[in-house]
Design an enzyme around this catalytic site. Sequence first.
Site, PDB file in Angstrom:
ATOM      1  N   GLU A  75       8.673   9.994  -6.180  1.00  0.00           N
ATOM      2  CA  GLU A  75       8.522  10.483  -4.798  1.00  0.00           C
ATOM      3  C   GLU A  75       9.534  10.370  -3.676  1.00  0.00           C
ATOM      4  O   GLU A  75       9.924  11.134  -2.718  1.00  0.00           O
ATOM      5  CB  GLU A  75       7.291   9.964  -4.224  1.00  0.00           C
ATOM      6  N   SER A  80       1.113  -1.115  -0.116  1.00  0.00           N
ATOM      7  CA  SER A  80      -0.115  -0.026  -0.071  1.00  0.00           C
ATOM      8  C   SER A  80       0.945   1.181   0.106  1.00  0.00           C
ATOM      9  O   SER A  80       1.999   1.211   0.416  1.00  0.00           O
ATOM     10  CB  SER A  80      -0.800   0.043   1.267  1.00  0.00           C
ATOM     11  N   LYS A  81       0.214   2.265  -0.489  1.00  0.00           N
ATOM     12  CA  LYS A  81       0.933   3.642  -0.478  1.00  0.00           C
ATOM     13  C   LYS A  81       1.573   3.857   1.086  1.00  0.00           C
ATOM     14  O   LYS A  81       2.801   4.279   0.945  1.00  0.00           O
ATOM     15  CB  LYS A  81       0.010   4.748  -0.641  1.00  0.00           C
ATOM     16  N   ARG A  82       0.934   3.592   1.881  1.00  0.00           N
ATOM     17  CA  ARG A  82       1.427   3.768   3.496  1.00  0.00           C
ATOM     18  C   ARG A  82       2.666   3.102   3.616  1.00  0.00           C
ATOM     19  O   ARG A  82       3.708   3.539   4.365  1.00  0.00           O
ATOM     20  CB  ARG A  82       0.424   3.478   4.401  1.00  0.00           C
ATOM     21  N   GLY A 140       4.811   2.074   1.487  1.00  0.00           N
ATOM     22  CA  GLY A 140       5.910   2.323   0.639  1.00  0.00           C
ATOM     23  C   GLY A 140       5.805   2.260  -1.083  1.00  0.00           C
ATOM     24  O   GLY A 140       6.619   2.358  -1.859  1.00  0.00           O
TER      25      GLY A 140
END
Length: 464
Positions: free
Chosen positions: A248, A238-240, A242
């Site tokens: 980014e 998930s984005k959270r 990594g």
Amino acid sequence: MSTVVTRFAPSPTGHLHIGGARTAIFCWLLARHHGGKFVLRIEDTDLERSKQEYTDSILASMRWLGLDWDGEPEYQSKRFDRYNQYIDRLLETGHAYWCSCSPEEVEHMREEARARGEKPRYNGHCRDAGLGPGPGRVVRLKAPREGQTVFNDMVKGLISVDNSELDDMVLRRADGSPTYNMAVVVDDAEMGITHVLRGDDHVNNTPKQILIYQALGKPLPVFGHVPMILGPDKQKLSKRHGAKAVIEYQQDGLLPEALVNYLVRLGWSHGDDEFFTLDELKRVFPEGRLSSSAAAFDMDKLMWLNGQHMRHASIERLMDLVAPFVAALGLGDIPKERLKAMVELLRERAANLKDMARDMRFMLIAASELEYDQAAVAKHLAPEAREHLAALRSRFAALADFNRETIHDVLQRYVQETGIKFKAVGPAMRVALVGTMSGPDIAAVMEIIGKNDSLDRIDRALSL
Ligand code: GLU
């Protein structure tokens, strides 16, 4: 070994993410180790979702990571005619045929197969009908119905699929456009790709692609499918946790070589070694082992490796890399010597370039802009400490040669002469010069900001 040619084939429907970046790095390492070629192919056949800005962003991320490619990038959207020539050839040689079944009819065949407990597939209705072109007609591969398609995957080992499970796939759609698998095979064959290394979300495409190679009479490349990167919870990343774009991480201040090192280690090992420079990776890559099980992303380890690479990088390189982060803080052009001194001072402490720039800020602003931590002022700038500070100020003012050694000497001598503990002045000096109780060696800071600024800061602290 004949020349190794690998390729990275991103679809420009988004920025380069870490999964794609890892595949690209593996392909690049394989080619560079062998002194071979690394081809970059933009798979932009989905005209709706493909965007030039994503292609630009992917190329920029590849450059940032240090993954150079040979020749110009190839664009699938410019090669439709090529694909169609090959489809025509397959029609001529009897390896493909025209099919007039409508999408509804094909769907119906699939349902029938499902009802019989078989894999949903096209039933070969037009296979021997000898049809020619016509509106709404597609071209299908005349795939073998018996036997097996087998390949030895570089990562997963032997993979075998019964041909009875593969149907006569569409090669050219009713609108005349070639299908994805057709395009990939033509490209890989024409570009002389010897090793197709890609994410294992494509492993089901490989037997189909092999059938196309065989129909075209082209030699097969070596295939390898690397598992996905999972989150620390072993779920989809998930984005959270990594799942970010390479760009980014760049904006977060990571060193590209650290991200490369980390991503390689996520699916490849070489004994227990963790730290690799790009050159080392190039040298030892084939000696290591590509892992067949999915690896879990570990942000702490990435940050740790980044710290290792920060210490390993040359001062000049860090200066170049940190400069844009300093500029982004609005701190303007810094004289080279000063930037160098700050990098030397902070490289051991800073976890990344962004933090390093942030940690430089207090040295780059004017005394009047320094923010003082009220609690630290109350605690460490008591009347007695102020007296010492004022006394030290005149000694510093009298210094002709203002550098960290002479500053240390002044402090040392003052403590000796007055018989006080260093604790009685050290924290006061720090609060006066930094504004808080944290930060690097105070004499080094004073040397970097210079005599005038140091005295201004002491004056300002004394006036608080
Ligand atoms: N364009 C495909 C993707 O981005 C890669 C296909 C391949 O490597 O064969 O997933």
